[in-house]
Structures are given as structure tokens and as C-alpha cells.
Design a protein around this motif. Structure first.
Motif, PDB file in Angstrom:
ATOM      1  N   GLU A  78       2.968  61.537  23.491  1.00 52.35           N
ATOM      2  CA  GLU A  78       2.075  60.404  23.235  1.00 52.35           C
ATOM      3  C   GLU A  78       0.617  60.858  23.147  1.00 52.35           C
ATOM      4  O   GLU A  78      -0.143  60.368  22.302  1.00 52.35           O
ATOM      5  N   ALA A  79       0.234  61.791  24.008  1.00 51.22           N
ATOM      6  CA  ALA A  79      -1.134  62.313  23.975  1.00 51.22           C
ATOM      7  C   ALA A  79      -1.418  63.010  22.650  1.00 51.22           C
ATOM      8  O   ALA A  79      -2.493  62.844  22.054  1.00 51.22           O
ATOM      9  N   LEU A  80      -0.464  63.787  22.174  1.00 52.37           N
ATOM     10  CA  LEU A  80      -0.619  64.439  20.871  1.00 52.37           C
ATOM     11  C   LEU A  80      -0.717  63.418  19.749  1.00 52.37           C
ATOM     12  O   LEU A  80      -1.488  63.588  18.803  1.00 52.37           O
ATOM     13  N   ALA A  81       0.048  62.337  19.866  1.00 49.20           N
ATOM     14  CA  ALA A  81       0.008  61.294  18.839  1.00 49.20           C
ATOM     15  C   ALA A  81      -1.374  60.665  18.750  1.00 49.20           C
ATOM     16  O   ALA A  81      -1.824  60.285  17.661  1.00 49.20           O
ATOM     17  N   VAL A  82      -2.064  60.560  19.883  1.00 45.52           N
ATOM     18  CA  VAL A  82      -3.425  60.018  19.884  1.00 45.52           C
ATOM     19  C   VAL A  82      -4.366  60.952  19.132  1.00 45.52           C
ATOM     20  O   VAL A  82      -5.124  60.534  18.252  1.00 45.52           O
ATOM     21  N   LEU A  83      -4.310  62.242  19.453  1.00 50.89           N
ATOM     22  CA  LEU A  83      -5.206  63.199  18.802  1.00 50.89           C
ATOM     23  C   LEU A  83      -4.868  63.398  17.325  1.00 50.89           C
ATOM     24  O   LEU A  83      -5.736  63.764  16.533  1.00 50.89           O
ATOM     25  N   GLN A  84      -3.607  63.183  16.969  1.00 55.15           N
ATOM     26  CA  GLN A  84      -3.167  63.357  15.580  1.00 55.15           C
ATOM     27  C   GLN A  84      -3.061  62.027  14.849  1.00 55.15           C
ATOM     28  O   GLN A  84      -2.459  61.963  13.773  1.00 55.15           O
ATOM     29  N   THR A 142     -13.703  73.378  29.771  1.00 52.10           N
ATOM     30  CA  THR A 142     -12.559  73.575  28.879  1.00 52.10           C
ATOM     31  C   THR A 142     -11.300  73.717  29.722  1.00 52.10           C
ATOM     32  O   THR A 142     -11.336  73.498  30.941  1.00 52.10           O
ATOM     33  N   SER A 143     -10.196  74.072  29.101  1.00 51.34           N
ATOM     34  CA  SER A 143      -8.945  74.217  29.855  1.00 51.34           C
ATOM     35  C   SER A 143      -8.934  75.540  30.607  1.00 51.34           C
ATOM     36  O   SER A 143      -9.686  76.471  30.282  1.00 51.34           O
ATOM     37  N   SER A 144      -8.076  75.633  31.601  1.00 50.29           N
ATOM     38  CA  SER A 144      -7.962  76.880  32.362  1.00 50.29           C
ATOM     39  C   SER A 144      -7.525  78.030  31.465  1.00 50.29           C
ATOM     40  O   SER A 144      -7.976  79.163  31.624  1.00 50.29           O
ATOM     41  N   GLN A 145      -6.673  77.728  30.458  1.00 49.99           N
ATOM     42  CA  GLN A 145      -6.168  78.778  29.560  1.00 49.99           C
ATOM     43  C   GLN A 145      -7.255  79.303  28.620  1.00 49.99           C
ATOM     44  O   GLN A 145      -7.263  80.477  28.252  1.00 49.99           O
ATOM     45  N   HIS A 146      -8.183  78.440  28.254  1.00 44.07           N
ATOM     46  CA  HIS A 146      -9.204  78.797  27.256  1.00 44.07           C
ATOM     47  C   HIS A 146     -10.501  79.289  27.903  1.00 44.07           C
ATOM     48  O   HIS A 146     -11.373  79.811  27.209  1.00 44.07           O
ATOM     49  N   ILE A 152     -19.790  63.320  48.210  1.00 42.45           N
ATOM     50  CA  ILE A 152     -20.566  63.000  47.013  1.00 42.45           C
ATOM     51  C   ILE A 152     -19.614  62.652  45.881  1.00 42.45           C
ATOM     52  O   ILE A 152     -18.570  63.296  45.711  1.00 42.45           O
ATOM     53  N   SER A 153     -19.949  61.655  45.101  1.00 43.20           N
ATOM     54  CA  SER A 153     -19.140  61.271  43.945  1.00 43.20           C
ATOM     55  C   SER A 153     -19.129  62.403  42.916  1.00 43.20           C
ATOM     56  O   SER A 153     -20.168  63.019  42.646  1.00 43.20           O
ATOM     57  N   LEU A 154     -17.962  62.665  42.350  1.00 40.53           N
ATOM     58  CA  LEU A 154     -17.811  63.788  41.423  1.00 40.53           C
ATOM     59  C   LEU A 154     -17.986  63.371  39.972  1.00 40.53           C
ATOM     60  O   LEU A 154     -17.350  62.432  39.487  1.00 40.53           O
ATOM     61  N   CYS A 155     -18.847  64.103  39.274  1.00 40.67           N
ATOM     62  CA  CYS A 155     -18.990  64.014  37.820  1.00 40.67           C
ATOM     63  C   CYS A 155     -18.530  65.350  37.249  1.00 40.67           C
ATOM     64  O   CYS A 155     -19.076  66.397  37.599  1.00 40.67           O
ATOM     65  N   SER A 156     -17.509  65.329  36.409  1.00 39.38           N
ATOM     66  CA  SER A 156     -17.027  66.573  35.810  1.00 39.38           C
ATOM     67  C   SER A 156     -16.463  66.263  34.433  1.00 39.38           C
ATOM     68  O   SER A 156     -15.711  65.303  34.270  1.00 39.38           O
ATOM     69  N   GLY A 157     -16.853  67.081  33.461  1.00 37.23           N
ATOM     70  CA  GLY A 157     -16.450  66.798  32.097  1.00 37.23           C
ATOM     71  C   GLY A 157     -16.142  68.032  31.297  1.00 37.23           C
ATOM     72  O   GLY A 157     -15.869  69.109  31.853  1.00 37.23           O
ATOM     73  N   VAL A 158     -16.209  67.891  29.985  1.00 44.89           N
ATOM     74  CA  VAL A 158     -15.723  68.916  29.067  1.00 44.89           C
ATOM     75  C   VAL A 158     -16.661  69.055  27.875  1.00 44.89           C
ATOM     76  O   VAL A 158     -17.525  68.212  27.640  1.00 44.89           O
ATOM     77  N   ILE A 159     -16.437  70.137  27.132  1.00 40.56           N
ATOM     78  CA  ILE A 159     -17.064  70.325  25.822  1.00 40.56           C
ATOM     79  C   ILE A 159     -15.937  70.524  24.819  1.00 40.56           C
ATOM     80  O   ILE A 159     -15.132  71.449  24.949  1.00 40.56           O
ATOM     81  N   VAL A 160     -15.862  69.660  23.847  1.00 41.14           N
ATOM     82  CA  VAL A 160     -14.815  69.717  22.831  1.00 41.14           C
ATOM     83  C   VAL A 160     -15.393  70.346  21.561  1.00 41.14           C
ATOM     84  O   VAL A 160     -16.555  70.103  21.207  1.00 41.14           O
ATOM     85  N   GLY A 161     -14.594  71.176  20.900  1.00 46.24           N
ATOM     86  CA  GLY A 161     -15.035  71.798  19.656  1.00 46.24           C
ATOM     87  C   GLY A 161     -15.331  73.274  19.795  1.00 46.24           C
ATOM     88  O   GLY A 161     -15.966  73.873  18.916  1.00 46.24           O
ATOM     89  N   MET A 162     -14.822  73.891  20.900  1.00 48.43           N
ATOM     90  CA  MET A 162     -15.083  75.312  21.142  1.00 48.43           C
ATOM     91  C   MET A 162     -13.850  76.160  20.803  1.00 48.43           C
ATOM     92  O   MET A 162     -13.483  77.064  21.536  1.00 48.43           O
ATOM     93  N   THR A 214      -7.290  74.390  21.380  1.00 47.10           N
ATOM     94  CA  THR A 214      -6.171  73.722  20.718  1.00 47.10           C
ATOM     95  C   THR A 214      -6.110  72.259  21.146  1.00 47.10           C
ATOM     96  O   THR A 214      -6.776  71.840  22.112  1.00 47.10           O
ATOM     97  N   LEU A 215      -5.278  71.480  20.467  1.00 41.01           N
ATOM     98  CA  LEU A 215      -5.060  70.093  20.880  1.00 41.01           C
ATOM     99  C   LEU A 215      -4.474  70.051  22.286  1.00 41.01           C
ATOM    100  O   LEU A 215      -4.829  69.185  23.098  1.00 41.01           O
TER     101      LEU A 215
END
Length: 335
Positions: free
Chosen positions: A21-27, A170-174, A199-209, A212-213
């Protein structure tokens, strides 16, 4: 045609997306994008209505960083012609909070380059935060100072820091393809230290590096497991002079699909459209607020943002309102 509304119902029932289902969203086919956005908006509206949180950054220390992150103009390997300066004075940081308040930014983000804060830098931030909280009692103060030790997190908590940003990026693999001067585990360890401090956690990502999907799905799932309260989704703005110079993998439609995925996998969390919003979403920026409920206003760390009046007009045109609710109320509502 994929039934995206069923995904929304599944998420609202407290269930997780499968990998398929997650792949279907990205595709998602481009001609079904509005259906996907509608489904993601159902989830966003359930938890956040039509409110949008505004965040503003101050870059209190620029460049001079020993890390080799491939996306960053401030890293030791970057040849980008950026302004470099050591830690700002306390009064400058406090003045930035006043500007943020004038722009209706509910969250003020104090950012400094480097692997982690030196004692003097921590002293300046702690002193500034105490004064900011005296002047702006309902403002959420977020710090982003790199890798932390437990005693440093406790010091920031004591000073009044509400939230701490430390992106997994990014992902642990990348991860090793993006930086080798610290590990993915180093980042996760700081995340744990932040949460243990209260403390409240803010953590995010950078997409486009060049990920993979599957990497993108892994990022969203990792942040669910880490239980980040606020998730900034950055879209790579490749800066000349950095190792990722010339990387151009994104288009506005794919960026919208990524935001929908993050909303489905982290339905109760603040999803913030962050760095690269203007250059990657371009004319489709308003549509990003159907899955996301937060944006940065003003400039970023080393790149310019959209003019504030344009953001204000965008929110008004869409019928959204600025959310100035204090952090405690925000988290309680999402639980």
C-alpha cells in the motif's frame, strides 16, 4: 484504480499501511493524484482540521562544520560560497524570536551548525531561551544543535526548550551514501537522549538524495517507531559546491505523494513541508497543505524561502488558519 479512501479509513481505524500500500501511494498515477490528496486530507483534517502551524528558523552559527554531509552547504566538504560566522550573541537570538512572533510563527527554531554544541554555545542558547520564554510564554522554542549528551539535553530542558530537532535525514541503509562522519545510530542515539529528557522530538528527512522508494517508506516507518512529534519533510535543494550538486530527481507531483505517505504512516503527527518547498513543489505548493499541516516561513539555513506575504496569501486563499495553540495542547490533542 486504487482505492485511496480505503487507505484513509484504515489509517483512521488505527491500522498501519502494508509495504504494498505504501508503494502504491508513491507510485500513484498522476491522473489519480487528486484522489490521493483527498484521502490524505481526510486524515489530516481529522487530527488538525484546517489549521497550519508556522515555524521560523534562525541560523545562529553558519558553516565551520566538521561533518561531511553531502547535502549541506555548511559541511567541511562543501565549496558553496556561504556566509560563515561563529555563534551569535544572546541578544541577536532573542531578537529573532520577536520577529517570529510578529510573523505569527508559533515555533521558533534555534539552529547551529556543527557536530554538537560546545559549552559556550550551550550557555548562549540556554540563556537566550530563558529570556525568550519570559517574553513569549506561548511560543514553542525548538533547538537544533547536533549530537547531544544526556547532561546537555537536561540543560536545554531546564532552560525551557520545548522541542529538539535531530533529523534522521535518510534511511539506515542509505545513510553511509550521504555521510560517513557519523552513523545512523549516532542520530538515533541523540533521538533517544532527547526523548529521555522529556523534550518533544522533532525529526525528519530529506527526500531526493538518490534514495529508493523503499528507502522513503523506511524513513516514514522509522519516524513512526521513534515517535517524533514533529516531522519536517525536506526536499533536496541541491546546492552548487556540495557533493550532491546537480542532483535533480524530484517533481512537484512526486513530492505531494511523499507528503501523503508521511501523513498515512504518521497520521497524528505534525507533518511540515520544509526546505526545498519552493523549488520543488513550485506552483503546487498549496496542494501540499492537504496532507501536511505545517510550513517554515522566511529563509532557511543557507537558502532563501518564499516571501512571507505570499505564504500568508496562500493560506488565506485556501481557507486555512494559522494555528497558535501551545505545544502541550497540541500533543495532547493528537494522542
Amino acid at each position: 484504480m486504487f482505492d485511496y479512501d480505503k487507505l484513509a479509513e484504515k489509517v483512521l481505524a488505527g491500522k498501519e499501511l502494508t509495504n504494498e500500500e505504501a508503494l502504491a501511494v508513491l507510485q500513484c498515477p498522476d491522473d489519480e493524484l487528486l484522489l490521493l490528496l483527498h484521502a490524505a486530507y481526510r486524515v489530516r483534517r481529522h487530527f488538525y482540521g484546517n489549521k497550519v502551524k508556522l515555524n521560523m528558523i534562525i541560523n545562529t552559527k553558519s558553516g565551520l562544520c566538521p561533518e561531511n554531509c553531502g547535502y549541506c552547504a555548511q559541511s567541511i566538504v562543501s565549496k558553496a560560497p556561504i556566509e560563515k560566522y561563529s555563534m551569535m550573541k544572546k541578544d541577536e537570538i532573542v531578537a529573532g524570536a520577536k520577529r517570529a512572533a510578529e510573523l505569527n510563527a508559533g515555533t521558533y527554531c534555534i539552529v547551529a551548525s556543527g557536530r554538537g554544541p560546545a559549552s559556550r554555545e550551550l550557555d548562549i542558547v540556554a540563556s537566550a531561551v530563558k529570556e525568550i520564554k519570559e517574553q513569549h510564554q506561548h511560543m514553542t522554542v525548538c533547538a537544533c544543535l547536533g549530537i547531544l549528551k544526556p547532561e546537555q539535553a537536561e540543560r536545554l530542558k531546564e532552560a525551557g526548550v520545548d522541542r529538539y530537532n535531530h533529523n534522521i535525514n535518510t534511511s539506515s541503509q542509505h545513510h553511509s551514501n550521504i555521510t560517513t562522519s557519523h552513523t545512523y545510530e549516532d542520530r538515533v542515539n541523540t533521538v533517544g537522549i532527547v526523548k529521555n529528557s522529556g523534550i518533544s522530538l522533532c525529526s525528519g528527512v530529506i527526500v531526493g538524495m538518490k534514495e529508493t522508494l523503499e528507502d522513503v517508506i523506511d524513513m516514514a516507518r522509522s519516524l513512526r517507531i521513534l515517535d517524533a512529534d514533529s516531522i519536517p519533510v525536506n526536499f533536496l535543494h541541491a546546492i552548487d559546491g556540495t557533493p550532491l550538486e546537480g542532483t535533480d530527481e524530484l517533481n512537484p507531483r512526486y513530492c505531494l505523494k511523499v507528503l501523503c505517505l508521511f501523513r498515512f504512516i504518521n497520521p497524528t503527527k505534525e507533518i511540515r513541508i520544509s526546505g526545498g518547498r519552493e523549488v520543488n513543489l513550485r506552483s503546487l505548493q498549496p496542494l501540499g497543505l492537504y496532507p501536511a499541516n505545517s510550513i517554515f516561513i522566511g529563509d532557511y539555513l543557507t537558502t532563501e524561502g518564499q516571501e512571507g506575504l505570499v505564504d500568508k496569501q496562500m493560506l488565506e486563499d485556501m481557507g486555512f488558519e494559522v494555528d497558535l495553540e501551545p505545544l502541550d495542547s497540541e500533543i495532547a490533542k493528537a494522542l
